[in-house]
Design a protein around this motif. Sequence first.
Motif, PDB file in Angstrom:
ATOM      1  N   LYS A 140       0.894  -1.182  -0.032  1.00 42.76           N
ATOM      2  CA  LYS A 140       0.060  -0.100  -0.024  1.00 42.76           C
ATOM      3  C   LYS A 140       0.803   1.340  -0.081  1.00 42.76           C
ATOM      4  O   LYS A 140       1.739   1.295   0.643  1.00 42.76           O
ATOM      5  CB  LYS A 140      -0.941  -0.080   1.239  1.00 42.76           C
ATOM      6  N   ILE A 141       0.527   2.142  -0.822  1.00 39.67           N
ATOM      7  CA  ILE A 141       1.103   3.484  -0.867  1.00 39.67           C
ATOM      8  C   ILE A 141       0.055   4.421  -0.342  1.00 39.67           C
ATOM      9  O   ILE A 141      -0.948   4.370  -0.881  1.00 39.67           O
ATOM     10  CB  ILE A 141       1.589   3.964  -2.384  1.00 39.67           C
ATOM     11  N   SER A 142       0.600   5.379   0.632  1.00 42.07           N
ATOM     12  CA  SER A 142      -0.239   6.273   1.266  1.00 42.07           C
ATOM     13  C   SER A 142       0.156   7.662   1.160  1.00 42.07           C
ATOM     14  O   SER A 142       1.148   7.895   1.572  1.00 42.07           O
ATOM     15  CB  SER A 142      -0.797   5.946   2.704  1.00 42.07           C
ATOM     16  N   ILE A 143      -0.587   8.572   0.983  1.00 42.51           N
ATOM     17  CA  ILE A 143      -0.446  10.144   0.962  1.00 42.51           C
ATOM     18  C   ILE A 143      -1.647  10.668   1.726  1.00 42.51           C
ATOM     19  O   ILE A 143      -2.888  10.515   1.506  1.00 42.51           O
ATOM     20  CB  ILE A 143      -0.432  10.671  -0.532  1.00 42.51           C
ATOM     21  N   GLU A 144      -1.034  11.345   2.777  1.00 41.73           N
ATOM     22  CA  GLU A 144      -2.028  11.960   3.828  1.00 41.73           C
ATOM     23  C   GLU A 144      -1.533  13.343   4.146  1.00 41.73           C
ATOM     24  O   GLU A 144      -0.745  13.440   4.709  1.00 41.73           O
ATOM     25  CB  GLU A 144      -2.247  10.992   4.902  1.00 41.73           C
ATOM     26  N   ASN A 145      -2.403  14.398   3.506  1.00 36.82           N
ATOM     27  CA  ASN A 145      -1.928  15.695   3.849  1.00 36.82           C
ATOM     28  C   ASN A 145      -0.479  16.043   3.583  1.00 36.82           C
ATOM     29  O   ASN A 145      -0.002  16.616   4.176  1.00 36.82           O
ATOM     30  CB  ASN A 145      -2.401  16.070   5.362  1.00 36.82           C
ATOM     31  N   GLY A 146       0.094  15.664   2.644  1.00 31.22           N
ATOM     32  CA  GLY A 146       1.278  15.746   2.093  1.00 31.22           C
ATOM     33  C   GLY A 146       2.511  14.835   2.690  1.00 31.22           C
ATOM     34  O   GLY A 146       3.505  14.935   2.062  1.00 31.22           O
ATOM     35  N   ASN A 147       2.064  13.976   3.319  1.00 32.93           N
ATOM     36  CA  ASN A 147       2.919  12.931   3.876  1.00 32.93           C
ATOM     37  C   ASN A 147       2.946  11.616   3.118  1.00 32.93           C
ATOM     38  O   ASN A 147       1.717  11.034   3.085  1.00 32.93           O
ATOM     39  CB  ASN A 147       2.874  12.764   5.535  1.00 32.93           C
ATOM     40  N   CYS A 148       4.052  10.980   2.816  1.00 34.41           N
ATOM     41  CA  CYS A 148       4.061   9.822   2.095  1.00 34.41           C
ATOM     42  C   CYS A 148       4.981   8.757   2.531  1.00 34.41           C
ATOM     43  O   CYS A 148       6.039   8.885   1.978  1.00 34.41           O
ATOM     44  CB  CYS A 148       3.899   9.876   0.593  1.00 34.41           C
ATOM     45  N   PRO A 149       4.739   8.006   3.279  1.00 28.64           N
ATOM     46  CA  PRO A 149       5.863   7.198   3.991  1.00 28.64           C
ATOM     47  C   PRO A 149       6.220   6.215   3.030  1.00 28.64           C
ATOM     48  O   PRO A 149       5.653   6.002   1.901  1.00 28.64           O
ATOM     49  CB  PRO A 149       5.149   6.476   5.136  1.00 28.64           C
ATOM     50  N   PRO A 150       7.184   5.289   3.108  1.00 27.23           N
ATOM     51  CA  PRO A 150       7.649   4.111   2.108  1.00 27.23           C
ATOM     52  C   PRO A 150       6.544   3.211   2.279  1.00 27.23           C
ATOM     53  O   PRO A 150       5.605   3.028   2.834  1.00 27.23           O
ATOM     54  CB  PRO A 150       8.793   3.529   2.766  1.00 27.23           C
ATOM     55  N   PRO A 151       6.341   2.508   0.880  1.00 23.72           N
ATOM     56  CA  PRO A 151       5.229   1.596   0.664  1.00 23.72           C
ATOM     57  C   PRO A 151       5.136   0.575   1.935  1.00 23.72           C
ATOM     58  O   PRO A 151       6.234   0.149   2.502  1.00 23.72           O
ATOM     59  CB  PRO A 151       5.765   0.761  -0.675  1.00 23.72           C
ATOM     60  N   GLU A 152       4.073   0.212   2.360  1.00 31.42           N
ATOM     61  CA  GLU A 152       3.787  -0.791   3.349  1.00 31.42           C
ATOM     62  C   GLU A 152       3.519  -2.065   2.761  1.00 31.42           C
ATOM     63  O   GLU A 152       2.448  -2.125   2.112  1.00 31.42           O
ATOM     64  CB  GLU A 152       2.786  -0.004   4.468  1.00 31.42           C
ATOM     65  N   LYS A 153       3.928  -3.161   3.438  1.00 36.71           N
ATOM     66  CA  LYS A 153       3.556  -4.611   3.039  1.00 36.71           C
ATOM     67  C   LYS A 153       2.307  -4.845   3.978  1.00 36.71           C
ATOM     68  O   LYS A 153       2.537  -5.052   5.141  1.00 36.71           O
ATOM     69  CB  LYS A 153       4.508  -5.562   3.071  1.00 36.71           C
ATOM     70  N   VAL A 154       1.211  -5.157   3.455  1.00 36.70           N
ATOM     71  CA  VAL A 154      -0.150  -5.226   4.085  1.00 36.70           C
ATOM     72  C   VAL A 154      -0.268  -6.761   4.341  1.00 36.70           C
ATOM     73  O   VAL A 154      -0.852  -7.094   5.324  1.00 36.70           O
ATOM     74  CB  VAL A 154      -1.116  -4.590   3.614  1.00 36.70           C
ATOM     75  N   VAL A 155      -0.077  -7.517   3.304  1.00 36.73           N
ATOM     76  CA  VAL A 155      -0.107  -8.971   3.130  1.00 36.73           C
ATOM     77  C   VAL A 155       1.073  -9.497   2.491  1.00 36.73           C
ATOM     78  O   VAL A 155       1.376  -9.223   1.696  1.00 36.73           O
ATOM     79  CB  VAL A 155      -1.520  -9.384   2.387  1.00 36.73           C
ATOM     80  N   GLY A 156       1.663 -10.509   3.224  1.00 39.48           N
ATOM     81  CA  GLY A 156       2.821 -11.274   2.634  1.00 39.48           C
ATOM     82  C   GLY A 156       2.807 -12.661   3.029  1.00 39.48           C
ATOM     83  O   GLY A 156       1.840 -13.258   3.651  1.00 39.48           O
ATOM     84  N   ASP A 157       3.560 -13.521   2.149  1.00 44.04           N
ATOM     85  CA  ASP A 157       3.851 -14.843   2.364  1.00 44.04           C
ATOM     86  C   ASP A 157       2.329 -15.700   2.151  1.00 44.04           C
ATOM     87  O   ASP A 157       2.314 -16.720   2.911  1.00 44.04           O
ATOM     88  CB  ASP A 157       4.420 -15.327   3.486  1.00 44.04           C
ATOM     89  N   GLY A 158       1.646 -15.164   1.147  1.00 44.54           N
ATOM     90  CA  GLY A 158       0.336 -15.949   0.947  1.00 44.54           C
ATOM     91  C   GLY A 158      -0.609 -15.821   2.085  1.00 44.54           C
ATOM     92  O   GLY A 158      -1.302 -16.695   1.938  1.00 44.54           O
ATOM     93  N   ASN A 159      -0.592 -14.999   3.044  1.00 45.89           N
ATOM     94  CA  ASN A 159      -1.394 -14.929   4.319  1.00 45.89           C
ATOM     95  C   ASN A 159      -2.884 -14.542   3.603  1.00 45.89           C
ATOM     96  O   ASN A 159      -3.112 -14.308   2.579  1.00 45.89           O
ATOM     97  CB  ASN A 159      -1.002 -14.030   5.178  1.00 45.89           C
ATOM     98  N   ALA A 160      -3.878 -15.046   4.643  1.00 47.24           N
ATOM     99  CA  ALA A 160      -5.233 -14.814   4.377  1.00 47.24           C
ATOM    100  C   ALA A 160      -5.649 -13.649   5.122  1.00 47.24           C
ATOM    101  O   ALA A 160      -5.092 -13.286   6.256  1.00 47.24           O
ATOM    102  CB  ALA A 160      -6.176 -15.842   4.562  1.00 47.24           C
ATOM    103  N   GLY A 161      -6.712 -12.913   4.743  1.00 44.85           N
ATOM    104  CA  GLY A 161      -7.394 -12.026   5.483  1.00 44.85           C
ATOM    105  C   GLY A 161      -8.219 -10.702   4.790  1.00 44.85           C
ATOM    106  O   GLY A 161      -8.269 -10.981   3.415  1.00 44.85           O
ATOM    107  N   LEU A 162      -8.690  -9.874   5.321  1.00 50.82           N
ATOM    108  CA  LEU A 162      -9.276  -8.676   4.866  1.00 50.82           C
ATOM    109  C   LEU A 162      -8.305  -7.533   4.782  1.00 50.82           C
ATOM    110  O   LEU A 162      -7.647  -7.281   6.036  1.00 50.82           O
ATOM    111  CB  LEU A 162     -10.729  -8.484   5.328  1.00 50.82           C
ATOM    112  N   PHE A 163      -8.368  -6.797   3.689  1.00 50.40           N
ATOM    113  CA  PHE A 163      -7.888  -5.364   3.859  1.00 50.40           C
ATOM    114  C   PHE A 163      -8.603  -4.335   3.088  1.00 50.40           C
ATOM    115  O   PHE A 163      -9.140  -4.553   2.134  1.00 50.40           O
ATOM    116  CB  PHE A 163      -6.326  -5.523   3.233  1.00 50.40           C
ATOM    117  N   TYR A 164      -8.823  -3.021   3.868  1.00 47.97           N
ATOM    118  CA  TYR A 164      -9.646  -2.287   2.980  1.00 47.97           C
ATOM    119  C   TYR A 164      -9.323  -0.653   3.597  1.00 47.97           C
ATOM    120  O   TYR A 164      -8.748  -0.298   4.586  1.00 47.97           O
ATOM    121  CB  TYR A 164     -11.188  -2.553   3.237  1.00 47.97           C
ATOM    122  N   GLY A 165      -9.759   0.310   2.830  1.00 49.38           N
ATOM    123  CA  GLY A 165      -9.528   1.634   3.180  1.00 49.38           C
ATOM    124  C   GLY A 165     -10.691   2.389   2.681  1.00 49.38           C
ATOM    125  O   GLY A 165     -11.818   1.950   2.533  1.00 49.38           O
TER     126      GLY A 165
END
Length: 281
Positions: A140-165
């Motif tokens: 996930k890439i996020s920009i919030e009010n001008g701030n943009c941290p490095p890309p975040e790994k939300v799901v890895g290694d084939g894991n299961a789950g929900l993700f939403y924004g």
Amino acid sequence: MGVAVNDCLVFAADSASSLVTTDLASGSSQIANVFSHGEKVYNLYKRLPIVAMTCGMGNVGTASIATLAKDLRRRMMGNDPAWAIDRANYTLADVADKARRLFFDERYQALNPPPPAPHSFEFWIGGYSSDFDAGHEVWKISIENGNCPPPEKVVGDGNAGLFYGGQPGPINRLVIGFDHALADILISGGIDPNASQQMENFLRQRLESQLVWPTMPVRDAIDLADFLVETTKRYFRFLPGADIVGGDTDIAVVTKYEGFKWIRRKHFYPASLNPLETDHA
């Protein structure tokens, strides 16, 4: 909305696109209109198992996120070594880095003046790196009010789950058991912040519903994503204010062996009048 199970990743999104302008009196951003035909799910690289999805700001400057996503695809499929992806040797982390470079470094930081607060943008990238055996990933890439941290790994290694924004309230209420604003509400009611966090953890342990199972078949994962997007759309339809979630639902799925597949997709043109056209987005 994203659903990850052992066999696939599903990305599903509504089509509401908010036109945000600046309120001259306060200098803050405001919703001037909501359009019903925005594109939020993308085939990010033709013939590779990579899918993308966006929420939040529908444009950076005068360019829509859909157009910028296609710009990114053209560059990654081109010959410029600074942007091109080696189909036989690539990682989703590298794809996410290139997306951040285009959306934030090149386009967002060139805005003058920058958009007024509050504003936010999320760009989700999911699929498989060239080492398929490593399993699917979501970044996930996020920009919030001008701030943009490095890309975040939300799901890895084939894991299961929900993700939403985007607008998580209805899904949080349905799945977690309470709205994401609960902690702030408790604190405003006089409860100590530490006690508020403890109460939130306590409630989540007892109220959260498990809707995702790692062994769910692909078709059921698709149906779950569709259901959660539809639930959010209908919630905002009856809620006072603008219908900031709505329109058609676009759905794409990525699997290890079948790759990227559109499940449902709107077009601005009739397919019958364009027989040589393929799903381009």
